[in-house]
Write an enzyme that holds these catalytic residues in place. Structure first.
Site, PDB file in Angstrom:
ATOM      1  N   GLU A 260       4.090   2.977   6.546  1.00  0.00           N
ATOM      2  CA  GLU A 260       3.980   1.161   7.695  1.00  0.00           C
ATOM      3  C   GLU A 260       5.706  -0.439   7.084  1.00  0.00           C
ATOM      4  O   GLU A 260       5.258  -0.724   7.522  1.00  0.00           O
ATOM      5  CB  GLU A 260       2.791   0.611   7.482  1.00  0.00           C
ATOM      6  CG  GLU A 260       1.870   1.850   8.354  1.00  0.00           C
ATOM      7  CD  GLU A 260       1.020   2.865   7.355  1.00  0.00           C
ATOM      8  OE1 GLU A 260       1.897   2.601   6.268  1.00  0.00           O
ATOM      9  OE2 GLU A 260       0.094   3.306   7.697  1.00  0.00           O
TER      10      GLU A 260
ATOM     11  N   PHE B 145     -14.825   3.019   5.479  1.00  0.00           N
ATOM     12  CA  PHE B 145     -14.110   3.305   5.676  1.00  0.00           C
ATOM     13  C   PHE B 145     -12.438   2.733   6.312  1.00  0.00           C
ATOM     14  O   PHE B 145     -12.404   2.493   7.508  1.00  0.00           O
ATOM     15  CB  PHE B 145     -13.608   5.255   6.144  1.00  0.00           C
ATOM     16  CG  PHE B 145     -12.598   5.756   6.118  1.00  0.00           C
ATOM     17  CD1 PHE B 145     -12.253   6.239   4.222  1.00  0.00           C
ATOM     18  CD2 PHE B 145     -11.883   6.524   6.696  1.00  0.00           C
ATOM     19  CE1 PHE B 145     -11.142   6.745   4.030  1.00  0.00           C
ATOM     20  CE2 PHE B 145     -10.409   6.948   6.590  1.00  0.00           C
ATOM     21  CZ  PHE B 145     -10.367   7.295   5.073  1.00  0.00           C
ATOM     22  N   GLN B 146     -11.237   2.662   4.848  1.00  0.00           N
ATOM     23  CA  GLN B 146      -9.870   2.145   6.006  1.00  0.00           C
ATOM     24  C   GLN B 146     -10.804   1.096   6.166  1.00  0.00           C
ATOM     25  O   GLN B 146      -9.891   0.176   7.309  1.00  0.00           O
ATOM     26  CB  GLN B 146      -9.203   2.433   6.529  1.00  0.00           C
ATOM     27  CG  GLN B 146      -9.054   3.813   5.774  1.00  0.00           C
ATOM     28  CD  GLN B 146      -7.681   4.906   6.563  1.00  0.00           C
ATOM     29  OE1 GLN B 146      -7.805   5.238   7.544  1.00  0.00           O
ATOM     30  NE2 GLN B 146      -7.115   5.499   5.935  1.00  0.00           N
TER      31      GLN B 146
ATOM     32  N   LYS C  48     -11.757  -1.029  16.809  1.00  0.00           N
ATOM     33  CA  LYS C  48     -11.462   0.737  17.544  1.00  0.00           C
ATOM     34  C   LYS C  48     -12.769   0.674  18.404  1.00  0.00           C
ATOM     35  O   LYS C  48     -12.244   1.037  19.315  1.00  0.00           O
ATOM     36  CB  LYS C  48     -12.184   1.611  16.536  1.00  0.00           C
ATOM     37  CG  LYS C  48     -11.535   3.344  17.045  1.00  0.00           C
ATOM     38  CD  LYS C  48     -11.880   3.936  15.867  1.00  0.00           C
ATOM     39  CE  LYS C  48     -11.840   5.246  16.696  1.00  0.00           C
ATOM     40  NZ  LYS C  48     -11.214   6.874  15.698  1.00  0.00           N
TER      41      LYS C  48
ATOM     42  N   MET D 153      21.318  -7.146 -10.037  1.00  0.00           N
ATOM     43  CA  MET D 153      21.397  -8.773 -10.210  1.00  0.00           C
ATOM     44  C   MET D 153      20.237  -9.038 -11.138  1.00  0.00           C
ATOM     45  O   MET D 153      20.546  -9.726 -12.113  1.00  0.00           O
ATOM     46  CB  MET D 153      20.934  -9.144  -8.905  1.00  0.00           C
ATOM     47  CG  MET D 153      20.459 -10.564  -8.528  1.00  0.00           C
ATOM     48  SD  MET D 153      22.528 -11.601  -8.742  1.00  0.00           S
ATOM     49  CE  MET D 153      22.762 -11.618  -7.384  1.00  0.00           C
TER      50      MET D 153
END
Lengths: 163, 591
Positions: free
Chosen positions: B66, B128-129, B178, B495
């Site tokens: 993602e 969940f999630q 959802k 760097m």
């Protein structure tokens, strides 16, 4: 310098946390913050007291204005205004102290709003300094609990902070 | 169940469509004119993915992480000026996107990020999630929404696009539980074309009085300099800026984010300023009597020590965001407004000035600048037996005629690209300036290549940065993206190594990137072409070969000198006049 800032916010879930988050994320001081819906149920009015240099306070106002939920903002400290804070104070009030506490309540134009054999709850509204003075005046050892709302304010004169 | 009662603003059912929440998401994207959505499916967005499958019309690009979705949408937005869109699931889908959202936020890039959320009845139950996406993203978005009612969905998506793309742009998250996308709950669909928010009214036009003051200062200046930033690119003010700079004859320097807004090949351009800016740009800042800051935000990497910043200059600051003004540096003439319009107004006023401004004081200023330029501060060892990273970028410029869309990751290679690839157009240089996100370059290049399938797109990276989003090689294969990765491979987090050499007595604590993959084989295993060069003489040929492979993704592993540092350098907390110059330069000067 101390500033008292009034903000009209969209009355949306999360609006308050955006303001609180802004202050913590940018390291600004926040002394008090009060918020409640207004006569228009879609708007909340928030009053916050902050301290900082003129540059910091200028940034605070700009950052508050930048929040999408902020509809309008006014730094009450910029002009003549009235500030009020409400306090409820619970004190030990046994027989020898009751008269003194009642006198004090009268002097400060406070109200006793709960009485038991051993305690009073006193309500007092006024400028924050007056509330401080009342606490200082309560005789040593009698103070049980102090609840303060934080100051809220309004400008003097006919102009108002409305839409 | 079908909900038929809707609020008035949604009721105006001119579309005549009765849609589920999932279908509303897809239809709203179509109505918004969205060409591409970068995403990754998961439980909470399955209804939306099903609607994407059934309704079609929106092109979805399946990334491999993602973070890649957010960076790709960001790269697309930076290259096109349009709003980038991504779609991710709840919980880890959203948290993975956060780095990309914060990257876009720091550089003011318009994104709309649609995140799935657990169903409303279980929000707050540690389902969940489940994660508090609105809470987690709050400090790194322009605004965010949690949509709790399908009747608010279309209007919220419109608001999100409106907020993301107007004023100072930025990412907006729309968190969609959802059950709000339930395919069985259908309502009349209406997508509002125009939206007005009483609490959000970005300033458009600059104040004429302030513009007058600014032009007056320009007319009096003897040592003026333009200091321009990413706001000129974002505000489509490149043409107006170029005209005003050319008309005035003043020198101009740019931040990392503003490169390309004014042609870097033009003689009036002094190069980038700041920590790794040119000697002439930083010295001009230090000695200027007038600074015209346009769409720049006085970032610490630009200003160095605030107390020593432009000590003699009056400062004009043009910015669309009032909170940018006098945030770090107090300015004399603030102008809040859209950069393009303000510059047009300034130009008109400047041109109609009678008598026309006398160019002679500025001529003395240019003579001084010419002296500074003679130092040749970007000098490096061209006779080196190892490939110098500067040489690699110069070769890239020559091979591509300066026509690239070039993305980068973060570190030395980013600075070398900024110093040695002179951009002549806006939106060609795409990098994470504010947040400094390693891993940005490859997915950002995907967004650019998908926006412009026929353009030459390259990502200049380092071996440490590229590994942070390396999984996107698979996305590049799936969509046949002919990106060229130019890897400046020095075996170190360059760097970090540079700072450790300069400030930690060469204690290279964990900056050596051991156990590197064979990048040629790695690229090949993803179905791409891998190439490696380690001799300066072979570099140009290899690059020409890579760019000649027009339909293929080529991963060019360029083995560069591991000890090269980026110069000039202003140590953090020092002033513009306290630059460290390249040791090679100092030796040459002595000789």
């Amino acid at each position: 310098m101390r500033h008292i800032i009034a903000v009209l916010l969209e009355n949306e879930a999360g609006a308050l946390s955006r303001v609180a988050g802004l202050f913590s994320a940018r390291g600004y001081n926040i002394e008090s913050l009060t918020v409640a819906p207004t006569d228009d149920p879609t708007l909340s009015r928030m009053t916050l007291v902050t301290t900082g240099s003129e540059e910091i306070v200028e940034q605070i106002k700009k950052q508050l204005n930048k929040l999408i939920d902020t509809v309008k903002l006014l730094d009450l400290s910029d002009g003549p205004h009235i500030e009020r804070e409400m306090m409820m104070i619970k004190v030990r009030a046994e027989r020898p102290d009751r008269e003194e506490l009642k006198r004090l309540t009268e002097i400060f134009r406070a109200k006793i709003i709960d009485v038991t054999e051993t305690s009073y709850v006193i309500e007092l509204t006024g400028a924050s300094k007056k509330l401080d003075a009342f606490i200082d005046a309560v005789p040593e050892g009698l103070l049980i609990e102090v609840v303060r709302s934080g100051p809220t304010g309004i400008t003097r004169g006919e102009k108002g902070l409305t839409l | 169940m079908t909900l038929t009662q809707a609020e008035p603003h949604v009721m105006a059912a001119d579309s005549g469509m009765i849609l589920s929440g999932a279908e509303i998401v897809v239809q709203a994207l179509l109505d918004e004119g969205v060409e591409l959505v970068f995403g990754y499916p998961g439980g909470s967005v399955l209804h939306i993915y099903d609607a994407l499958f059934k309704r079609g019309g929106v092109r979805h690009i399946l990334v491999r992480h993602e973070q890649g979705a957010a960076h790709a949408a960001d790269g697309y937005a930076r290259a096109t000026g349009k709003c980038g869109v991504c779609l991710v699931t709840s919980g880890p889908g959203a948290t993975n996107a956060v780095t990309g959202i914060a990257t876009a936020y720091m550089d003011s890039i318009p994104l709309v990020v649609l995140t799935g959320q657990v169903p409303t009845p279980v929000i707050g139950s540690d389902a969940f999630q489940e994660v508090d996406t609105v809470g987690i993203t709050r400090p790194c978005v322009k605004h965010n929404f949690l949509v709790k009612d399908v009747r608010d969905l279309a209007v919220t998506i419109r608001k999100a696009f409106h907020i993301a793309t107007t004023g100072r742009p930025g990412p907006v998250v729309v968190d969609i539980p959802k059950d709000v996308t339930d395919p069985n709950i259908k309502i009349p669909y209406h997508y509002p074309r125009e939206i007005r928010l009483r609490s959000y009214n970005p300033v458009e036009k600059g104040h004429p009085g302030q513009i007058r003051k600014a032009v007056d200062l320009m007319l009096q200046a003897t040592r003026p300099v333009f200091y321009t930033g990413g706001g000129v690119v974002l505000g489509e003010g490149s043409a107006q800026l170029t005209e005003l700079v050319r008309t005035s004859g003043f020198p101009i320097t740019s931040t990392l984010m503003g490169l390309g807004a004014f042609p870097s090949t033009d003689n009036q351009f002094l190069g980038m300023l700041g920590m790794h800016g040119t000697y002439e740009a930083n010295m001009a800042m230090h000695e200027a009597d007038l600074l015209i800051a346009v769409g720049a935000r006085f970032d610490d990497r630009v200003t160095g020590k605030i107390a020593d910043f432009c000590p003699q200059a009056k400062i004009i600051h043009i910015d669309v965001d009032p909170s940018s003004i006098s945030k770090n540096v107090r300015v004399d003439v603030p102008i809040v407004g859209q950069v393009a319009g303000v510059l047009t107004d300034m130009l008109r006023l400047y041109q109609t000035q009678k008598p026309q401004p006398d160019p002679s004081p500025v001529a003395d200023w240019w003579a001084k600048i010419a002296d500074w330029r003679r130092l040749d501060c970007l000098h490096y060892d061209r006779a080196s037996a190892a490939i110098k990273p500067q040489f690699a970028v110069e070769t890239l410029y020559n091979v591509t005629n300066g026509e690239l869309y070039l993305t980068s990751d973060v570190g030395q290679h980013q600075m070398f690209a900024a110093q040695f690839y002179p951009f002549t157009k806006p939106r060609r240089w795409i990098n994470s300036g504010g947040l400094g996100t390693m891993g940005f370059g490859l997915p950002a290049a995907m967004g650019v290549q998908l926006a412009f399938p026929d353009a030459q797109v390259a990502c200049v990276s380092g071996e440490a940065s590229i590994l942070m989003c390396i999984q996107e090689l698979a996305t590049c294969k799936q969509y046949s993206l002919p990106i060229k990765v130019i890897l400046l491979n020095n075996g170190y987090m360059g760097m970090v190594r540079q700072w450790q050499e300069l400030f930690y007595e060469s204690r290279y604590s964990h900056s050596y990137v051991d156990a590197l993959p064979d990048f040629v084989k790695l690229a090949e295993s993803f179905g791409h072409i891998g190439m490696r060069v380690d001799q300066p003489a072979d570099l140009e040929g290899a690059m020409r070969e890579a760019f000649a492979l027009k339909d293929r993704f080529v991963f060019l592993d360029v083995v560069v000198d591991p000890t090269e540092n980026v110069y000039p350098m202003i140590v953090a907390g020092k002033g513009h006049h306290e630059m460290h110059l390249s040791p090679s330069l100092t030796e040459r000067e002595l000789a």
